[in-house]
Design a protein around this motif. Structure first.
Motif, PDB file in Angstrom:
ATOM      1  N   MET A  39     108.835  59.827  50.147  1.00 49.23           N
ATOM      2  CA  MET A  39     109.022  59.916  51.596  1.00 49.23           C
ATOM      3  C   MET A  39     108.276  61.273  52.320  1.00 49.23           C
ATOM      4  O   MET A  39     107.493  61.163  53.240  1.00 49.23           O
ATOM      5  CB  MET A  39     110.507  59.756  52.109  1.00 49.23           C
ATOM      6  N   LEU A  40     108.586  62.285  51.449  1.00 49.58           N
ATOM      7  CA  LEU A  40     107.932  63.414  51.753  1.00 49.58           C
ATOM      8  C   LEU A  40     106.594  63.454  51.964  1.00 49.58           C
ATOM      9  O   LEU A  40     105.758  64.112  52.534  1.00 49.58           O
ATOM     10  CB  LEU A  40     108.471  64.709  51.011  1.00 49.58           C
ATOM     11  N   LEU A  41     106.081  62.664  50.706  1.00 54.20           N
ATOM     12  CA  LEU A  41     104.459  62.718  50.531  1.00 54.20           C
ATOM     13  C   LEU A  41     104.000  61.723  51.739  1.00 54.20           C
ATOM     14  O   LEU A  41     102.768  62.182  52.341  1.00 54.20           O
ATOM     15  CB  LEU A  41     104.097  61.866  49.220  1.00 54.20           C
ATOM     16  N   CYS A  42     104.633  60.785  51.838  1.00 53.62           N
ATOM     17  CA  CYS A  42     104.405  60.102  53.135  1.00 53.62           C
ATOM     18  C   CYS A  42     104.148  61.000  54.745  1.00 53.62           C
ATOM     19  O   CYS A  42     103.306  60.667  55.314  1.00 53.62           O
ATOM     20  CB  CYS A  42     105.284  58.877  53.430  1.00 53.62           C
ATOM     21  N   THR A  43     105.156  61.782  54.627  1.00 49.40           N
ATOM     22  CA  THR A  43     105.222  62.616  55.942  1.00 49.40           C
ATOM     23  C   THR A  43     104.092  63.520  55.994  1.00 49.40           C
ATOM     24  O   THR A  43     103.363  63.713  56.941  1.00 49.40           O
ATOM     25  CB  THR A  43     106.511  63.387  56.056  1.00 49.40           C
ATOM     26  N   VAL A  44     103.777  64.017  54.789  1.00 54.28           N
ATOM     27  CA  VAL A  44     102.486  65.110  54.539  1.00 54.28           C
ATOM     28  C   VAL A  44     101.299  64.102  54.898  1.00 54.28           C
ATOM     29  O   VAL A  44     100.409  64.635  55.412  1.00 54.28           O
ATOM     30  CB  VAL A  44     102.704  65.698  53.278  1.00 54.28           C
ATOM     31  N   PHE A  45     101.294  62.991  54.293  1.00 57.30           N
ATOM     32  CA  PHE A  45      99.953  62.230  54.549  1.00 57.30           C
ATOM     33  C   PHE A  45      99.685  62.004  55.983  1.00 57.30           C
ATOM     34  O   PHE A  45      98.599  61.746  56.499  1.00 57.30           O
ATOM     35  CB  PHE A  45      99.925  60.881  53.771  1.00 57.30           C
ATOM     36  N   GLY A  46     100.736  61.512  56.597  1.00 54.76           N
ATOM     37  CA  GLY A  46     100.981  61.053  58.043  1.00 54.76           C
ATOM     38  C   GLY A  46     100.394  62.446  58.839  1.00 54.76           C
ATOM     39  O   GLY A  46      99.505  62.203  59.995  1.00 54.76           O
ATOM     40  N   VAL A  47     100.824  63.627  58.551  1.00 52.97           N
ATOM     41  CA  VAL A  47     100.354  64.710  59.281  1.00 52.97           C
ATOM     42  C   VAL A  47      98.977  64.825  59.165  1.00 52.97           C
ATOM     43  O   VAL A  47      98.177  65.110  60.067  1.00 52.97           O
ATOM     44  CB  VAL A  47     101.145  65.951  58.719  1.00 52.97           C
ATOM     45  N   VAL A  48      98.648  64.837  57.761  1.00 53.52           N
ATOM     46  CA  VAL A  48      97.059  65.243  57.553  1.00 53.52           C
ATOM     47  C   VAL A  48      95.936  64.078  58.127  1.00 53.52           C
ATOM     48  O   VAL A  48      95.325  64.121  58.741  1.00 53.52           O
ATOM     49  CB  VAL A  48      96.972  65.098  55.793  1.00 53.52           C
ATOM     50  N   ALA A  49      96.670  62.943  58.097  1.00 49.43           N
ATOM     51  CA  ALA A  49      95.905  61.690  58.609  1.00 49.43           C
ATOM     52  C   ALA A  49      95.824  61.995  60.284  1.00 49.43           C
ATOM     53  O   ALA A  49      94.750  61.718  60.779  1.00 49.43           O
ATOM     54  CB  ALA A  49      96.636  60.408  58.522  1.00 49.43           C
ATOM     55  N   ALA A  50      97.113  62.539  60.949  1.00 50.90           N
ATOM     56  CA  ALA A  50      97.035  62.673  62.460  1.00 50.90           C
ATOM     57  C   ALA A  50      96.048  63.691  62.893  1.00 50.90           C
ATOM     58  O   ALA A  50      95.430  63.835  63.787  1.00 50.90           O
ATOM     59  CB  ALA A  50      98.467  63.491  62.593  1.00 50.90           C
ATOM     60  N   LEU A  51      96.009  64.949  61.900  1.00 48.93           N
ATOM     61  CA  LEU A  51      94.887  65.849  61.937  1.00 48.93           C
ATOM     62  C   LEU A  51      93.659  65.511  61.811  1.00 48.93           C
ATOM     63  O   LEU A  51      92.678  65.927  62.378  1.00 48.93           O
ATOM     64  CB  LEU A  51      95.147  67.081  61.043  1.00 48.93           C
ATOM     65  N   ASN A  52      93.504  64.554  60.671  1.00 48.84           N
ATOM     66  CA  ASN A  52      92.085  63.982  60.546  1.00 48.84           C
ATOM     67  C   ASN A  52      91.456  62.975  61.634  1.00 48.84           C
ATOM     68  O   ASN A  52      90.257  63.111  62.025  1.00 48.84           O
ATOM     69  CB  ASN A  52      91.994  63.451  59.196  1.00 48.84           C
ATOM     70  N   TYR A  53      92.476  62.132  62.003  1.00 52.28           N
ATOM     71  CA  TYR A  53      91.940  61.226  63.042  1.00 52.28           C
ATOM     72  C   TYR A  53      92.091  61.940  64.595  1.00 52.28           C
ATOM     73  O   TYR A  53      91.442  61.407  65.485  1.00 52.28           O
ATOM     74  CB  TYR A  53      93.098  59.924  63.126  1.00 52.28           C
ATOM     75  N   ASN A  54      92.844  62.998  64.506  1.00 58.69           N
ATOM     76  CA  ASN A  54      93.053  63.521  65.834  1.00 58.69           C
ATOM     77  C   ASN A  54      93.749  62.502  66.756  1.00 58.69           C
ATOM     78  O   ASN A  54      93.614  62.597  68.080  1.00 58.69           O
ATOM     79  CB  ASN A  54      91.941  64.104  66.840  1.00 58.69           C
TER      80      ASN A  54
END
Length: 788
Positions: free
Chosen positions: A209-224
């Motif tokens: 779940m922590l990995l999912c959270t990190v991925f979500g943050v990275v994706a949010a930054l990447n997609y803006n």
């Protein structure tokens, strides 16, 4: 006499000749108008024929315009106006009809929004719901093994992520929705694998779940895209609760939340996504509140842990807020003030709660409050020295310093000192805010006004309770009344400053306080003296206590005549206050709002005196006549002549009503209502006075014989006055009064009157009716002229 009549006849003949000439002149004028109208119609017809010939002679290649399309001139009675109309029509060019455009319509914004934005979000939501329903169905029917279900769920989530990433280059928004939905599926599948099937331990589930959270943050930054960050944020805060199994490891929970907050708030600051700040703020304090109220029973052992993370959360959010204001130079808004207020007072509130529940912590409450003031003072100094922000942020942080110093006062002090300091601070803040044009300070002063008023009411409750006679208390010269005077001075100063330096563009709150502060000033002034009078009589009543012995035993007795005297003097004081208020405003202030308020208050006081006041005066008379407990208490003639003191002040009250109602800004026809009020008051007081003297004389026919005759005589006087002054409403009022008298006579008086009394009443009222009828007949010409 004959010469005058001849002159009148000559003048009448001349008038008849002139009228005949005027009639002939009107006939001639109408004939001329008819001729002009005929000429107008002929000219219009000729114009139309010429136009048709002109268009018929033109080539066929030109578009033909029908004569029906021409603008026909308007036929008016004014020849000049008709000519202007013809000229306008001749100069106006006639354009050929245009073809309608056949270009295709563009898609509307609503269609674009639904097709490109709304449908994909609905689609991913339905997809997630479908995965959940399918998983639920497979579980209930044992179609596939738990491991297979979880693997398929992960494959669906990862497949959506891969598909979304592939589409990112051409369809970025659509791809972002797919990735966010896949992230939600992965959170759900991980929770199901851990909690429902126990396929892997807590640590692995936490890591996934922590990995999912990190991925979500990275994706949010990447997609803006904020939507991905929000899903990751919700999942991040949900992880500890989904995987906790009531382990009770609060240190790990709050450490995890602190790390998540630092990361997400850094992202919100970098991307300027303030919504992340709001969401993290809400979730963090909700989680902490839930733990404090429902889980942290052992306050002593959890004190250090709870206080440490309380300070950590407060510091994270405070620094983030200042970063937005100082680094981003963000404009100050109302929502920002609300948020920083919540953050500061949540921290202070929980801190006070921890100290209060901790053994020996109560002695540090004032120190903790000053510590809060010191924190904001340091921030204020840094902002001021380095000129890091606009004046609004500076005044807000300095306002926090004042607020916590204000709170420290009741924490360390008690009693009247709290009220005095708060009232003084309210006046000072208002003076700074109004003269320096700092609205925030004004708002703080309004809060201080409310706090001071609440504290003053608590002082009144404590200071004006019924004391024993052994207590030392001095009217006027006592701490409670002097505290009231300080508050009155503070509110009065603020009222004066409001009118002396009005705001150029007042807000809704300022407009409300423009009424509330003067109301508090007058209300505090009235109640301070009211409570002093009431307390004086209460002490006098308590001092009248005596012990009476009888066959049963001893019991205390009091002089209840004092209670009636107290009520009368309170009504007299109210009449004096309202009279003074109305006259001062009438001759000095001339404020419309205050005039309306004083008029309404005066009318209510008038009604109170005529009902409750006169009844209490009758009770005092009965006390004087019966002399109950006269062997212990002196009930003298004072009970009788106090009524005339009250009558004098009531007359001044009616005078104040008359003067206030005269003001032009009230825009009322005051004469008739006031005269009606005056006569009602007179007959009411005369009736009370008649009963008073008949009761003193020992008559038992007071309410029957005397009142009926009095009302009949007064009705006669109203009839005479109404005819003399040509006032119909007085005559109507007299008829109503006489009707009431007759109803009283037949349904109440004759039931217990003896023969002589009945004779007197009937003869008296009959004579009065005959006199009234005579007056109507004699002066009917006056009444008839009045009606005309």
């Amino acid at each position: 006499m004959a010469n005058d009549q001849d002159q009148i006849n000559i003048l009448l003949q001349k008038l008849e000749i002139l009228l005949k000439k005027q009639q002939d002149f009107n006939i001639e004028v109408n004939e001329i108008r008819r001729d002009i109208q005929i000429l107008k119609n002929t000219q219009a017809l000729k114009f139309t024929e010429d136009s048709n010939k002109k268009f018929q002679e033109e080539p066929i290649s030109k578009p033909i315009v029908e004569t029906s399309k021409l603008i026909e001139p308007e036929i008016t009675e004014n020849p000049v106006q008709f000519k202007q109309t013809i000229d306008l029509n001749l100069n106006e060019p006639v354009d050929p009809p245009k073809k309608k455009s056949t270009l295709p319509k563009k898609k509307s914004n609503l269609e674009k929004f639904i097709g490109e934005n709304l449908i994909n979000k609905i689609g991913i939501l339905i997809t997630v719901i479908g995965v959940v329903i399918g998983a639920k169905y497979s579980i209930e029917n044992n179609l596939i093994s738990p491991l297979t279900r979880i693997i398929l769920g992960y494959l669906v989530g990862l497949g959506l992520i891969g598909f979304g990433i592939k589409l990112k280059a051409k369809y970025e928004s659509y791809s972002a929705v797919l990735v966010s939905g896949a992230l939600a599926i992965l959170y759900f599948i991980t929770f199901a694998a851990y909690d429902l099937y126990a396929l892997f331990p807590q640590l692995i589930a936490f890591a996934i779940m922590l990995l999912c959270t990190v991925f979500g943050v990275v994706a949010a930054l990447n997609y803006n895209k904020q939507v991905i960050a929000h899903i990751g944020l919700v999942g991040a805060y949900a992880v500890p609760f989904l995987l906790s199994k009531d382990s009770g490891n609060i240190t790990a929970l709050f450490s995890y939340i602190s790390l998540i907050n630092v990361g997400l708030l850094a992202i919100s600051f970098k991307k300027y996504w303030k919504a992340l700040y709001y969401v993290s703020f809400t979730f963090t304090w909700l989680i902490y509140s839930y733990w404090f109220f429902f889980e942290s029973d052992d306050y002593h052992n959890n004190f250090i842990l709870g206080f440490t993370f309380l300070a950590t959360f407060f510091t994270i959010f405070y620094i983030t807020f200042l970063a937005f204001k100082l680094v981003k130079t963000e404009v100050f808004k109302v929502g920002d003030i609300v948020l920083i207020l919540l953050n500061s007072f949540i921290f202070y509130g929980f801190g006070i709660a921890w100290l209060y529940n901790y053994e020996g912590g109560e002695s540090y409450l004032g120190l903790f409050t000053v510590f809060n003031a010191l924190i904001h003072f340091i921030i204020t100094v840094i902002i001021f020295k380095r000129k890091l922000a606009d004046r609004k942020l500076f005044f807000m942080t300095s306002g926090f310093v004042l607020s916590f110093i204000t709170i420290a006062v009741p924490v360390q002090l008690d009693g009247n000192w709290v009220t005095l300091i708060w009232a003084f601070e309210a006046a000072l803040l208002f003076w700074i805010g109004r003269t320096k044009k700092v609205t925030f300070y004004e708002y703080l002063s309004f809060i201080m006004v409310a706090l001071a008023m609440v504290s003053l009411m608590m002082d009144w409750e404590q200071g004006y309770h019924w004391r024993n006679t052994s207590d030392v208390w001095s009217p006027i010269l006592n701490t409670t009344f002097l505290t009231s005077l300080i508050c009155i001075s503070a509110y009065g100063f603020m009222t004066w400053l409001q009118f002396k330096t009005p705001s150029t563009k007042p807000s809704f709150v300022q407009n409300c306080m423009k009424i509330c502060i003067p109301a508090l000033f007058l209300g505090t002034l009235y109640l301070a003296i009211y409570f002093e009078i009431e307390h004086y009589w209460n002490n006098t009543f308590q001092a009248s206590e005596i012990n009476i012995e009888n066959s049963i035993g001893n019991y205390p007795e009091y002089n209840y005549n004092i209670v009636d005297l107290e009520s009368v003097w309170l009504i007299i004081y109210t009449m004096v206050f309202i009279t003074a208020l109305g006259l001062i405003n009438n001759f000095k202030l001339k404020n419309k709002t205050l005039g309306i308020v004083s008029l309404i208050a005066a009318l209510l006081t008038t009604f109170t005196f005529l009902t409750s006041g006169l009844y209490i005066l009758s009770e005092l008379r009965e006390n004087y006549i019966t002399q109950e407990l006269a062997e212990f208490y002196n009930i003298g003639i004072y009970n009788i002549y106090i009524r005339y003191i009250s009558f004098a002040f009531f007359a001044f009250l009616l005078f104040a009503i008359y003067k206030v109602a005269q003001k032009e800004y009230l825009k009322i026809n005051y004469k008739i209502p006031f005269e009606i009020l005056l006569h009602i008051s007179i007959i009411w007081i005369l009736s009370s006075e008649l009963l008073n003297w008949m009761d003193l004389a020992g008559s038992n026919q007071s309410y029957k014989l005397g009142l009926s005759i009095l009302w009949g005589v007064y009705a006669l006087l109203l009839i005479a006055l109404g005819i003399w002054k040509k006032k119909k409403y007085l005559r109507v009022g007299a008829i109503v009064l006489f009707s009431i008298t007759l109803i009283k006579l037949f349904f109440y008086d004759i039931s217990s009157l003896n023969t002589i009394a009945k004779t007197i009443v009937f003869v008296s009222l009959g004579v009065l009716l005959l006199i009234i009828s005579f007056l109507y007949n004699k002066y009917k010409h006056i009444i008839s002229d009045e009606v005309k």
